[in-house]
Enzyme design. Structure first.
Site, PDB file in Angstrom:
ATOM      1  N   CYS A   2     -31.676  24.553  -7.264  1.00  0.00           N
ATOM      2  CA  CYS A   2     -32.974  24.158  -7.804  1.00  0.00           C
ATOM      3  C   CYS A   2     -33.822  25.421  -7.936  1.00  0.00           C
ATOM      4  CB  CYS A   2     -33.643  23.200  -6.835  1.00  0.00           C
ATOM      5  SG  CYS A   2     -32.597  21.824  -6.385  1.00  0.00           S
ATOM      6  N   ARG A  27     -32.068  26.706 -13.462  1.00  0.00           N
ATOM      7  CA  ARG A  27     -31.457  26.441 -12.147  1.00  0.00           C
ATOM      8  C   ARG A  27     -31.288  24.934 -11.903  1.00  0.00           C
ATOM      9  NH1 ARG A  27     -32.107  31.166  -8.998  1.00  0.00           N
ATOM     10  NH2 ARG A  27     -31.569  29.983  -7.141  1.00  0.00           N
ATOM     11  N   TRP A  74     -31.939  20.149  -9.323  1.00  0.00           N
ATOM     12  CA  TRP A  74     -30.574  19.771  -9.703  1.00  0.00           C
ATOM     13  C   TRP A  74     -30.094  18.878  -8.570  1.00  0.00           C
ATOM     14  CZ3 TRP A  74     -25.616  20.255  -7.654  1.00  0.00           C
ATOM     15  CH2 TRP A  74     -24.582  19.947  -8.537  1.00  0.00           C
ATOM     16  N   ASN A 100     -34.532  24.253  -1.837  1.00  0.00           N
ATOM     17  CA  ASN A 100     -33.328  24.561  -2.624  1.00  0.00           C
ATOM     18  C   ASN A 100     -32.204  24.747  -1.618  1.00  0.00           C
ATOM     19  OD1 ASN A 100     -31.384  25.380  -4.430  1.00  0.00           O
ATOM     20  ND2 ASN A 100     -32.120  27.495  -4.520  1.00  0.00           N
ATOM     21  N   GLY A 101     -31.142  23.955  -1.743  1.00  0.00           N
ATOM     22  CA  GLY A 101     -30.032  24.087  -0.802  1.00  0.00           C
ATOM     23  C   GLY A 101     -29.518  22.702  -0.415  1.00  0.00           C
ATOM     24  N   GLU A 483     -11.092  29.076 -21.084  1.00  0.00           N
ATOM     25  CA  GLU A 483     -12.535  29.206 -21.361  1.00  0.00           C
ATOM     26  C   GLU A 483     -12.946  28.265 -22.489  1.00  0.00           C
ATOM     27  OE1 GLU A 483     -14.985  30.238 -19.969  1.00  0.00           O
ATOM     28  OE2 GLU A 483     -16.514  30.462 -21.493  1.00  0.00           O
ATOM     29  N   LYS A 487     -15.774  25.298 -22.203  1.00  0.00           N
ATOM     30  CA  LYS A 487     -16.915  25.205 -23.125  1.00  0.00           C
ATOM     31  C   LYS A 487     -17.021  23.801 -23.710  1.00  0.00           C
ATOM     32  CE  LYS A 487     -19.039  28.420 -22.473  1.00  0.00           C
ATOM     33  NZ  LYS A 487     -18.382  28.666 -21.284  1.00  0.00           N
ATOM     34  N   GLU A 490     -18.156  21.217 -21.069  1.00  0.00           N
ATOM     35  CA  GLU A 490     -19.504  21.289 -20.478  1.00  0.00           C
ATOM     36  C   GLU A 490     -20.613  21.025 -21.485  1.00  0.00           C
ATOM     37  OE1 GLU A 490     -20.818  24.988 -18.761  1.00  0.00           O
ATOM     38  OE2 GLU A 490     -19.498  26.138 -20.024  1.00  0.00           O
ATOM     39  N   HIS A 506       6.277  21.315 -19.749  1.00  0.00           N
ATOM     40  CA  HIS A 506       6.505  20.904 -18.352  1.00  0.00           C
ATOM     41  C   HIS A 506       5.571  19.772 -17.953  1.00  0.00           C
ATOM     42  CE1 HIS A 506       9.141  24.344 -17.973  1.00  0.00           C
ATOM     43  NE2 HIS A 506       8.215  25.026 -18.617  1.00  0.00           N
ATOM     44  N   LYS A 605     -27.619  26.262 -14.665  1.00  0.00           N
ATOM     45  CA  LYS A 605     -27.150  27.598 -15.056  1.00  0.00           C
ATOM     46  C   LYS A 605     -26.652  28.401 -13.863  1.00  0.00           C
ATOM     47  CE  LYS A 605     -26.433  30.956 -17.904  1.00  0.00           C
ATOM     48  NZ  LYS A 605     -25.297  30.823 -18.838  1.00  0.00           N
TER      49      LYS A 605
END
Ligand code: AGP
Length: 610
Positions: A2, A27, A74, A100-101, A483, A487, A490, A506, A605
């Site tokens: 946060c 954040r 968040w 925050n935490g 990657e 992308k 998300e 496989h 982020k």
């Protein structure tokens, strides 16, 4: 993860807090709230939604005061609701808290309080802190006694916190405490700010004190007082945080940042390649050439996109510099009892420099006395400050939650590192010059790859409703496949998986049918024919194929359903250009699906909780 901001001084707190929150929304952006000391009490306004929604609600309010705290969330404990938004207060509104935490023992603490008859208004771990803080401050008479009481209170907490506390008893004071989540004190002419990172204070000051783990302090308009510790808490000058100069002609930050990549790669290289020198200058790494010559293994540790950049570097360092490399998820490395030799270099990679797992892994390896360095974008961030040295990406603020320019800037810096170790380990001057020359051409090739956006938009719209996509590549294009899949997941919420192309046989090939497209990264390379065989195996099972291919390759166009071209670059440099269409594909798939590209659901982020 946060964002928290506190202000006390001569100015009205509300606008300073809201502006600070706006810079910290990367954040977390589930909900937002402010609390100010007003008319001898604590006034709280909070709600689910963005900071802009809160600001709109405050326009008509009488909330006013020069001492306040604020938070953008968040969600960790408890859903995204008005009740779970911070700040949280005790039942008598004696205190207000933003946090925050994660408090890991919050359930036990809550149960104990409930047995005493306390009724909670939210599902959060933070409300437990508010209840404990109110009780801890009941008997204190001075701010100093309050810091002692808060220190005792937080000693009951297990977990992490960046904490700001307001108390009615001390109407011109903010109390702060830190363990595991970043906090800093900004010293401005008109007052003091306490915030999660420099972004929130940069508009007011470049003078900061980094609050360290275990610190508790009181801040009022006249100054600040740390609870006695052996630390000297020196004032440091921070670089002005480049605020993103807005969207300009772009619709989203993610799009803007994709198009910034030619410039951000150039910026990442600036100052490291001197004319006619065949070895990069990497003084920030704080490693002598002699030390570098003794390094016999590198361990990269990172999360997400930064982890994928490290995977590309693994191929580079092993192939070009002959140096063994391991790439470890930070969340795993921090708990593994992995034997790390004395001649191993550990490199943490992080765009934000605040990722909790990466910071914890760095701290653990430092605790073991290992050689630890970092590649970071955000100047002055925790990882940058705690590593023994490293390199900045100089990519400028990356606002879009989906990392794009940071990835290619990480590749640029990692290639510099590769060339450096290659030359230290005996690769010729001529080869060094050739590598650095090619590297400096990359921005032009990236710019060209971006010119195919329109074709990519059409393809993204064609596949916007699929439920899953497979991404396949070999060699350095295998991390690019990972990657690309990340992308897409998300920003568009379409499930996707990246695999080494040969791995399809496989198991994953069982997923292939006409509803499941595969993105096959197959530019001209030594592995071209092998990947083409994988493409044909998929076509043989009616799987649609989007091929990423080298300009001019007509053969692949006869086999794939769609082709996205990239400039012809030497094999080892391909990740710089093959990632571009994958970034654009995910961006346009997200747009087609009406997703919030810059602030995707459930994400933030900077993941500052584990
Ligand atoms: C990438 O698009 C994601 N936003 C995420 O995976 C990110 O790369 C990861 O959280 C690591 O962040 P960092 O580079 O700031 O440490």
């Amino acid at each position: 993860m946060c964002g928290i901001v506190g202000y006390v001084g001569s100015k009205e707190a509300r606008s300073i807090l809201l502006e600070g929150l706006q810079t910290l929304e990367y954040r977390g952006y589930d909900s937002a709230g402010v609390a100010v000391i007003q008319a001898g009490g604590i006034e709280v306004k909070k709600r689910a939604g963005r900071v802009a929604d809160l600001a709109k609600e405050l326009e008509g309010s009488t909330l006013s005061g020069t001492c306040g705290i604020s938070h953008t969330r968040w969600a960790t404990h408890g859903g995204v609701t008005n009740a779970n938004a911070h700040p949280h207060t005790d039942e008598a509104r004696e205190v207000a808290v933003v946090h925050n935490g994660v408090i890991e023992n919050h359930a036990a603490l809550r149960t104990t309080l409930e047995k005493e008859g306390v009724e909670f208004a939210s599902e959060t771990d933070t409300e437990v802190i508010a209840m404990l803080a109110a009780r801890a401050l009941r008997k204190v008479r001075t701010a100093k006694e309050a810091t002692v009481a808060i220190s005792k209170m937080v000693s009951k907490l297990t977990g992490t916190y960046g904490l700001l506390i307001l108390s009615k008893k001390f109407p011109d004071t903010i109390f702060a405490a830190r363990l595991g989540s970043p906090l800093l004190l900004g010293i401005a002419k008109h007052g003091y700010l306490v915030a999660s990172d420099a972004t929130a204070v940069s508009a007011h000051t470049d003078q900061v004190i980094y609050i360290e783990d275990g610190d508790v302090l009181a801040v009022n308009p006249k100054g600040y007082q740390f609870l006695k510790t052996e630390r000297n808490h020196s004032v440091e000058q921070i670089e002005k945080v480049e605020m993103s100069e807005g969207l300009g002609k772009f619709t989203h930050y993610m799009q803007k940042e994709m198009y910034e990549q030619p410039a951000s790669i150039t910026s990442a290289l600036r100052g490291h390649i001197l004319k006619n020198e065949a070895i990069p200058r990497l003084s920030g790494m704080n490693i002598t050439d002699e030390q570098a010559g003794q390094i016999d293994r590198i361990i990269f540790t990172a999360c997400g996109t930064s982890y994928h950049a490290a995977l590309v570097a693994e191929y580079w360092l092993e192939e070009i510099a002959g140096l063994p490399v391991e790439v470890e998820y930070a969340s795993e490395l921090r708990y593994r009892k992995s034997p790390v030799g004395d001649n191993t270099l550990v490199v943490a990679i992080s765009q934000s420099g605040e990722t909790a797992d990466t910071l914890a892994a760095l701290r653990e390896l430092k605790r073991q006395g290992k050689l630890v360095r970092a590649l970071v974008n955000v100047v002055g961030s925790s990882i940058a400050r705690e590593a023994g040295g490293g390199l900045y990406l100089h990519a400028g603020p990356e606002i879009g939650v989906a990392s794009t320019k940071a990835f290619t800037s990480q590749l640029a810096v990692l290639f510099l590192l590769t060339t450096y170790f290659a030359r230290i380990r005996g690769v010729s001057k001529a080869k060094g010059k050739e590598l650095l020359k090619e590297l400096q051409n990359i921005p032009v090739h990236v710019k060209k790859a971006l010119t195919y956006e329109h074709e990519i938009e059409t393809i993204a719209e064609r596949y916007q409703d699929v439920h899953t996509m497979l991404y396949l590549g070999r060699g350095t294009n295998y991390p690019v496949a990972l990657e690309g899949a990340l992308k897409l997941k998300e920003v568009s919420y379409i499930h996707a998986e990246g695999y080494p192309a040969a791995e399809m046989k496989h198991g994953p090939i069982a997923l292939v049918d006409k509803e499941t497209p595969s993105v096959i990264i197959n530019p001209r390379s030594a592995l071209y024919d092998k990947v083409m065989s994988n493409l044909e195996e998929i076509k043989a099972r009616n799987g649609p194929v989007i091929a990423i291919a080298t300009e001019g390759d007509r053969a692949i166009a006869k086999k794939a359903d769609q082709v996205i071209y990239v400039p012809d670059v030497p094999d080892i440099f391909q990740p710089f250009v093959t990632v571009i269409p994958l970034q654009l594909l995910s961006y346009h798939a997200a747009l087609a699906r009406g997703c919030d590209v810059d602030k995707p659901r459930n994400l933030a982020k900077s993941v500052t909780v584990e």
